[in-house]
Design a protein around this motif. Structure first.
Motif, short mmCIF file in Angstrom:
data_model
loop_
_atom_site.label_atom_id
_atom_site.label_comp_id
_atom_site.label_asym_id
_atom_site.label_seq_id
_atom_site.Cartn_x
_atom_site.Cartn_y
_atom_site.Cartn_z
N ARG A 25 64.92 26.89 -15.50
CA ARG A 25 64.87 25.71 -16.38
C ARG A 25 65.18 24.45 -15.60
N ILE A 26 64.70 23.34 -16.09
CA ILE A 26 64.98 22.05 -15.45
C ILE A 26 66.48 21.79 -15.44
N ALA A 27 67.16 22.13 -16.51
CA ALA A 27 68.62 21.91 -16.58
C ALA A 27 69.34 22.72 -15.51
N THR A 28 68.86 23.93 -15.24
CA THR A 28 69.46 24.77 -14.20
C THR A 28 69.21 24.17 -12.83
N ARG A 29 68.01 23.68 -12.61
CA ARG A 29 67.70 23.04 -11.33
C ARG A 29 68.59 21.81 -11.12
N ARG A 30 68.80 21.05 -12.17
CA ARG A 30 69.65 19.86 -12.09
C ARG A 30 71.07 20.27 -11.69
N LYS A 31 71.61 21.32 -12.30
CA LYS A 31 72.95 21.80 -11.97
C LYS A 31 73.04 22.23 -10.51
N ILE A 32 71.99 22.88 -10.02
CA ILE A 32 71.97 23.33 -8.63
C ILE A 32 71.97 22.14 -7.69
N LEU A 33 71.15 21.14 -7.97
CA LEU A 33 71.11 19.95 -7.12
C LEU A 33 72.48 19.27 -7.07
N ILE A 34 73.12 19.15 -8.21
CA ILE A 34 74.45 18.55 -8.25
C ILE A 34 75.45 19.41 -7.49
N GLY A 35 75.34 20.74 -7.66
CA GLY A 35 76.21 21.66 -6.93
C GLY A 35 76.04 21.58 -5.42
N LEU A 36 74.83 21.25 -5.00
CA LEU A 36 74.55 21.09 -3.57
C LEU A 36 74.97 19.72 -3.04
N GLY A 37 75.38 18.85 -3.95
CA GLY A 37 75.76 17.49 -3.55
C GLY A 37 74.57 16.59 -3.30
N LEU A 38 73.43 16.93 -3.89
CA LEU A 38 72.21 16.14 -3.71
C LEU A 38 71.99 15.24 -4.91
N ASP A 39 71.29 14.16 -4.70
CA ASP A 39 70.86 13.28 -5.77
C ASP A 39 69.64 13.90 -6.43
N LEU A 40 69.46 13.65 -7.69
CA LEU A 40 68.31 14.22 -8.40
C LEU A 40 66.98 13.78 -7.78
N SER A 41 66.97 12.62 -7.15
CA SER A 41 65.75 12.14 -6.51
C SER A 41 65.39 12.96 -5.27
N GLU A 42 66.33 13.78 -4.80
CA GLU A 42 66.09 14.62 -3.62
C GLU A 42 65.62 16.03 -4.00
N ARG A 43 65.21 16.21 -5.24
CA ARG A 43 64.85 17.54 -5.74
C ARG A 43 63.75 18.22 -4.93
N ARG A 44 62.87 17.44 -4.33
CA ARG A 44 61.77 18.05 -3.57
C ARG A 44 62.24 18.68 -2.26
N LEU A 45 63.46 18.38 -1.84
CA LEU A 45 64.03 19.04 -0.68
C LEU A 45 64.31 20.51 -0.99
N VAL A 46 64.53 20.81 -2.27
CA VAL A 46 64.89 22.15 -2.69
C VAL A 46 63.76 22.82 -3.46
N PHE A 47 63.23 22.12 -4.44
CA PHE A 47 62.23 22.71 -5.34
C PHE A 47 60.86 22.09 -5.12
N MET A 48 59.88 22.94 -4.82
CA MET A 48 58.51 22.46 -4.64
C MET A 48 57.88 22.23 -6.01
N GLU A 49 57.15 21.17 -6.12
CA GLU A 49 56.47 20.86 -7.39
C GLU A 49 54.98 20.71 -7.13
N ASN A 50 54.21 21.21 -8.06
CA ASN A 50 52.74 21.10 -7.93
C ASN A 50 52.28 19.69 -8.17
#
Length: 67
Positions: free
Chosen positions: A42-67
């Motif tokens: 889920r998007i909410a789970t991805r958000r929690k992971i990014l925060i847990g990694l100490g990343l900004d939400l704008s850095e999501r593509r470093l972790v999660f690939m999007e089509n």
């Protein structure tokens, strides 16, 4: 369907175990394991992971690939 992500690489580069990331993100280690194996999340789970990694939400593509 497997979803590509860099979660394992990013987590290991930050020297975090699955358990530590799960604790920081407020989710289960099993969820971390499943996502690293390419299972959907889920998007909410991805958000929690990014925060847990100490990343900004704008850095999501470093972790999660999007089509």
């Amino acid at each position: 369907m497997e979803l590509a992500n860099n979660l394992r690489n990013v987590r290991e580069n930050k020297m975090l175990s699955k358990l530590e990331l799960a604790r920081r993100a407020g989710i289960s280690p099993l969820t971390i394991d499943r996502i690293e194996k390419g299972m959907p999340s889920r998007i909410a789970t991805r958000r929690k992971i990014l925060i847990g990694l100490g990343l900004d939400l704008s850095e999501r593509r470093l972790v999660f690939m999007e089509n």
